[in-house]
Design an enzyme around this catalytic site. Structure first.
Site, PDB file in Angstrom:
ATOM      1  N   CYS A   2       0.961  -1.228   0.045  1.00 23.73           N
ATOM      2  CA  CYS A   2      -0.104  -0.014   0.191  1.00 23.73           C
ATOM      3  C   CYS A   2       1.053   1.189  -0.139  1.00 23.73           C
ATOM      4  O   CYS A   2       1.985   1.116  -0.109  1.00 23.73           O
ATOM      5  CB  CYS A   2      -0.898  -0.226   1.211  1.00 23.73           C
ATOM      6  SG  CYS A   2      -1.766  -1.533   1.383  1.00 23.73           S
ATOM      7  N   ASP A 102      -3.021  -9.247   7.708  1.00 26.81           N
ATOM      8  CA  ASP A 102      -1.795  -9.453   8.571  1.00 26.81           C
ATOM      9  C   ASP A 102      -1.448  -8.374   9.207  1.00 26.81           C
ATOM     10  O   ASP A 102      -0.565  -8.429  10.342  1.00 26.81           O
ATOM     11  CB  ASP A 102      -0.810  -9.836   7.451  1.00 26.81           C
ATOM     12  CG  ASP A 102      -0.623  -8.990   6.471  1.00 26.81           C
ATOM     13  OD1 ASP A 102      -1.589  -8.474   5.896  1.00 26.81           O
ATOM     14  OD2 ASP A 102       0.640  -8.392   6.134  1.00 26.81           O
ATOM     15  N   ILE A 296      12.598 -10.165 -19.078  1.00 28.87           N
ATOM     16  CA  ILE A 296      12.929  -9.003 -19.634  1.00 28.87           C
ATOM     17  C   ILE A 296      13.941  -9.399 -20.935  1.00 28.87           C
ATOM     18  O   ILE A 296      14.926 -10.069 -20.505  1.00 28.87           O
ATOM     19  CB  ILE A 296      13.662  -7.919 -19.112  1.00 28.87           C
ATOM     20  CG1 ILE A 296      12.486  -7.322 -17.844  1.00 28.87           C
ATOM     21  CG2 ILE A 296      13.918  -6.641 -19.981  1.00 28.87           C
ATOM     22  CD1 ILE A 296      13.081  -6.249 -17.140  1.00 28.87           C
TER      23      ILE A 296
END
EC number: 6.3.5.4
Length: 642
Positions: A2, A102, A296
């Site tokens: 977040c 959590d 990549i």
């Protein structure tokens, strides 16, 4: 995973506080597009902000999280592993949980253990707890600095945020740029805690800030709760090779198992290195089902590892997805976006490529990837580390491996390997030698100095950035240690957090709301690695020997035997298309107007340097000029983009 931010004002709220908090949250939207939450406490002048990327407890993980009985509020970024076991233990102690998140374990552990609660936490995290009864704010950052966290303490309040741009959205956070930081960014290596802005600092890895209200201001205490502590030379764990190998395998299995846990699908990043390949192999074995692997591929065979990654994907039965990155992809707006999200300069466009990869991963439906960062730092993987072993350890000094290694890595001369030996008295004092990893950046600094304007040099005074870096290291953690432990420690404290985990990790992954989980940086794995004797980490010139042996059963033979190859994007001078693209950025960001307005460079000297670069065919010197141009463009762009 977040974004968090907040402000605490001794003067209380203004009418604009909720609106300004919304603006701060807007700047973190990419870190949490799945929702946002606020805690407004006018009595204390407090606002806590959270933007959510839902990974665990998809429908029951909204924040802030409250413990009303104790007067505590939490906003958290990241993951706490092994949380189910801890919740069970805390319940037996009488603690009740109100969410399935959590993150809530941090509040209960704080209630139970006080400031020692962080020792119980395992994972990648940065979080804030407000203790209403004590009128204290606690900011905590994980042990290696995997998740970012910044702060500012000024006359108008205390501010914090996962990214500086969230804090700078508030008019009371000053934007004064620090010339010392600009110089550090031009030479790549930052002093721990330093940012581009004079009055904004990063919370140091393994530290907490305890912010206490004192009248009309705040007292800030910085407390270290963990460090990468290597044993004294000769005091490493005494075990057989087989026991070391099995211990590494066991800890990695445990770490990867925790990082596979989520309420959304988990994928892996896969390069041609043994670290990401090991993780993919173990993840496939643990899941007993195909794992999605993202690779990549560069349009230059000298730098491209996709063919090796493909061999690993086939061995593991993985579903491989290859993103082919072209010259023009690495510059233009993509370059500018990578600067904006990283909030710092970078020497190589690998960060741009990784940002493009994170977008691709999200576009095909994944929110979480497990990555291989940290293995080189902990198990002696870099060529620079081996170079110091060959120079300073008598058991290695007589081998011809150093010269052979330099020849094999000639393509990286001018970037991560110095083309000549250079030393500095501050490092000689602190470490007993000047580590090979910083010598390329010292040479970069020597080539930057002549380009600086007289005005900028006057602002710097007699500041010595190399001494500042050396003296930022805790000498007590270096004294009496083996040379390999010294170089690993010095790198971990500087380049790991400031480079690998920044524009090579969280910042470019979360630019596209992708959570990356570096399994090697689990602190249980790290503490084991640091106790392993140097000759088991690097055996007969073979880096990460113990990891190779622990993962031998999942690696293709070609990879098991392959020397570490630095993962980086092809520099601009290696391709006419890339040269054309960087020229466009030079025209935009190093124009006469920009050079004059920022005042960092002497225009005539910069122009002459660019023309010399365009005409030269010296690979090492042009690689270093590429580095300087990347930094210079980004420095001018950053203030306008953040």
């Amino acid at each position: 995973m977040c974004g968090i931010a907040g402000l605490w004002s001794p003067r209380g709220y203004s009418d604009n506080t909720p609106k300004l908090a919304e603006k701060m949250a807007d700047r973190l939207y990419h870190r949490g597009p799945d929702g946002r939450g606020f805690h407004f406490d006018p009595d204390h002048g407090l606002a806590m902000i959270h933007t959510r990327l839902s990974i665990i407890g998809l429908n029951a993980g909204d924040q802030p999280i409250f413990d009303k009985d104790a007067g505590l509020v939490l906003t958290a970024n990241g993951e706490f592993y092994d949380y189910k076991r801890l919740r069970g233990l805390l319940r037996t102690d009488g603690f009740e949980f109100t969410t399935k998140s959590d993150s809530e374990i941090a509040l209960k552990l704080y209630r139970k253990h006080g400031f020692d609660f962080v020792e119980q936490l395992r994972g990648e995290f940065a979080f804030a707890i407000f203790d209403e009864k004590k009128e204290q704010l606690i900011l905590v950052r994980d042990r290696f600095g995997i998740r970012p966290l910044f702060w500012h303490n000024g006359p108008n309040g205390f501010f914090w945020g996962s990214e500086m741009k969230a804090m700078l959205a508030h008019p009371d956070v000053p934007r004064e740029v620090c010339p010392k930081a600009q110089l550090h960014q031009m030479m790549q290596v930052m002093v721990p805690g330093m940012t581009l802005y004079k009055d904004i600092q990063a919370v140091l890895p393994g530290h907490m800030l305890i912010v206490t209200r004192k009248g009309d201001g705040f007292e800030v205490e910085q407390k270290r709760y963990w460090d990468a502590e290597f044993p004294l030379d000769g005091h490493h764990d005494v075990r057989s090779d087989d026991e070391h190998i099995e211990a590494v395998r066991e800890k990695l299995v445990e770490s990867i198992t925790f990082r596979l846990e989520a309420d959304v699908p988990v994928a892996c990043y896969l390069s041609g290195g043994i670290d990401s390949c090991s993780i993919l192999g173990m993840a496939a074995a643990i899941q007993q089902s195909p794992v999605k692997a993202f690779t990549i591929s560069f349009d230059d065979d000298r730098y491209d590892e996709a063919h090796i990654a493909t061999e690993m994907a086939e061995k593991a039965g993985a579903d491989q997805d290859i993103l082919r990155v072209k010259a023009e992809d690495l510059y233009g707006k993509n370059f500018e976006d990578a600067v904006m999200f990283s909030e710092r300069t970078f020497y190589n466009t690998l960060g741009v490529a990784k940002m493009l990869m994170s977008k691709h991963v999200r576009d095909v439906g994944y929110k979480v990837v497990i990555t291989g960062e940290g293995s080189d730092e902990l198990f002696g993987g870099y060529a620079q580390f081996k170079a110091d072993l060959f120079l300073h350890d008598p058991d290695y000094a007589a081998t011809p491996a150093a010269e052979e290694m330099r020849k094999r890595n000639a393509i990286f001369s001018g970037s991560v390997l110095a083309e000549e030996t250079i030393s500095h008295p501050a490092f000689e004092e602190v470490m007993g030698f000047t580590p090979s990893w910083i010598q390329p950046w010292m040479l970069t600094l020597e080539r930057v100095k002549p380009l600086l304007s007289d005005e900028f040099k006057a602002r710097l005074g007699d500041y010595d950035p190399i001494a500042a870096i050396a003296y930022s290291l805790d000498k007590s953690m270096l004294d009496g240690r083996h040379v390999l432990d010294k170089v690993q420690y010095s790198w971990i404290k500087t380049m790991l957090e400031g480079q690998i985990l920044n524009w090579g990790g969280d910042r470019v992954d979360m630019a596209n709301s992708l959570e990356s989980r570096p399994a090697f940086l689990d602190h249980h794995v790290a503490e084991l690695a640091m106790r392993i004797p140097p000759h088991v980490r690097v055996r007969d010139g073979v880096e990460k020997w113990v990891v190779r042996e622990a993962m031998k059963h999942v690696l293709p033979e070609v990879l098991y035997k392959r020397e570490k190859f630095a993962f980086m994007a092809p520099p601009a001078h290696t391709d006419v298309k890339k040269a054309a693209e960087i020229d466009k950025l030079i025209e935009k960001w190093l124009s006469s107007e920009k050079i004059a307005s920022h005042g960092i460079f002497d225009e005539a000297k910069m122009r002459a340097s660019i023309e010399e670069y365009r005409k030269s065919d010296d690979h090492a010197q042009n690689t270093r000029k590429d580095i300087i141009l990347n930094h210079a463009i980004a420095l001018h762009a950053m203030e306008e983009l953040i």
